[in-house]
Design a protein around this motif. Structure first.
Motif, mmCIF file in Angstrom:
data_model
loop_
_atom_site.group_PDB
_atom_site.id
_atom_site.type_symbol
_atom_site.label_atom_id
_atom_site.label_comp_id
_atom_site.label_asym_id
_atom_site.label_seq_id
_atom_site.Cartn_x
_atom_site.Cartn_y
_atom_site.Cartn_z
ATOM 1 N N TRP A 23 0.895 -1.141 0.060
ATOM 2 C CA TRP A 23 -0.158 -0.081 0.141
ATOM 3 C C TRP A 23 0.911 1.419 0.048
ATOM 4 C CZ3 TRP A 23 -4.557 1.127 -1.295
ATOM 5 C CH2 TRP A 23 -5.164 2.362 -0.620
ATOM 6 N N ILE A 26 2.578 1.829 -3.336
ATOM 7 C CA ILE A 26 1.767 2.436 -4.388
ATOM 8 C C ILE A 26 1.627 4.000 -4.366
ATOM 9 C CG2 ILE A 26 -0.761 2.396 -5.064
ATOM 10 C CD1 ILE A 26 -0.922 -0.731 -4.599
ATOM 11 N N TRP A 27 1.295 4.250 -3.075
ATOM 12 C CA TRP A 27 1.066 5.623 -2.588
ATOM 13 C C TRP A 27 2.309 6.379 -2.924
ATOM 14 C CZ3 TRP A 27 -2.886 8.775 -2.514
ATOM 15 C CH2 TRP A 27 -4.171 7.947 -2.132
ATOM 16 N N ALA A 29 4.863 5.789 -5.157
ATOM 17 C CA ALA A 29 5.009 6.050 -6.558
ATOM 18 C C ALA A 29 4.033 7.004 -7.208
ATOM 19 C CB ALA A 29 4.957 4.461 -7.001
ATOM 20 N N ALA A 30 2.779 6.873 -6.766
ATOM 21 C CA ALA A 30 2.043 7.868 -7.280
ATOM 22 C C ALA A 30 2.266 8.987 -7.022
ATOM 23 C CB ALA A 30 0.523 7.481 -6.906
ATOM 24 N N GLY A 31 2.805 9.437 -5.574
ATOM 25 C CA GLY A 31 3.221 10.844 -5.120
ATOM 26 C C GLY A 31 4.344 11.341 -5.858
ATOM 27 N N THR A 32 5.333 10.287 -6.118
ATOM 28 C CA THR A 32 6.449 10.807 -7.143
ATOM 29 C C THR A 32 6.179 11.094 -8.390
ATOM 30 O OG1 THR A 32 7.922 9.137 -5.704
ATOM 31 C CG2 THR A 32 8.783 9.997 -7.770
ATOM 32 N N VAL A 33 5.129 10.463 -8.759
ATOM 33 C CA VAL A 33 4.908 10.804 -10.405
ATOM 34 C C VAL A 33 3.878 11.971 -10.335
ATOM 35 C CG1 VAL A 33 3.578 9.967 -12.362
ATOM 36 C CG2 VAL A 33 5.174 8.493 -11.241
ATOM 37 N N GLY A 34 3.016 12.089 -9.557
ATOM 38 C CA GLY A 34 1.966 13.210 -9.309
ATOM 39 C C GLY A 34 2.662 14.699 -9.113
ATOM 40 N N CYS A 47 9.085 11.934 -2.088
ATOM 41 C CA CYS A 47 8.148 10.639 -2.179
ATOM 42 C C CYS A 47 9.176 9.620 -2.989
ATOM 43 C CB CYS A 47 7.049 10.842 -3.155
ATOM 44 S SG CYS A 47 5.501 11.827 -2.246
ATOM 45 N N TRP A 51 9.780 5.765 -1.443
ATOM 46 C CA TRP A 51 9.660 4.852 -2.447
ATOM 47 C C TRP A 51 10.519 3.939 -2.406
ATOM 48 C CZ3 TRP A 51 8.620 5.697 -8.304
ATOM 49 C CH2 TRP A 51 8.335 4.571 -8.989
#
Length: 88
Positions: A23, A26-27, A29-34, A47, A51
């Motif tokens: 979990w 996922i967050w 990775a999403a934070g890094t990309v976002g 982030c 990660w």
């Protein structure tokens, strides 16, 4: 029953730790990309570091799970006996 040897005989809920790490992975990775897409390099770097830490933790957890029932006991593995307190 407390024996005073809990740090040596403690067990960890590795499957729960695995899913919590998944979990977090996922967050992170999403934070890094976002944050990278939003133009926030500082937050993206934070982030990204998180990660990497979560990935390393997940690798340790998976290693312990693969080492067998000593590190991931099931219902059929009895609890450890407390160490013998009598020393000669």
């Amino acid at each position: 029953m407390r024996t005073g040897s809990e740090p040596m005989t403690a067990r960890s809920a590795l499957r729960m730790r695995f899913w919590l790490s998944a979990w977090g992975l996922i967050w992170a990775a999403a934070g890094t990309v976002g944050f990278a897409l939003a133009g926030r390099p500082g937050w993206a770097a934070a982030c990204g570091v998180l990660w990497v830490i979560v990935t390393a933790d997940m690798a340790v957890i998976l290693r312990h799970i693969r080492q067998g029932p000593h590190y991931q006991p099931g219902r059929d593995v009895p609890p450890y006996r407390p160490p013998d307190q009598r020393h000669p």
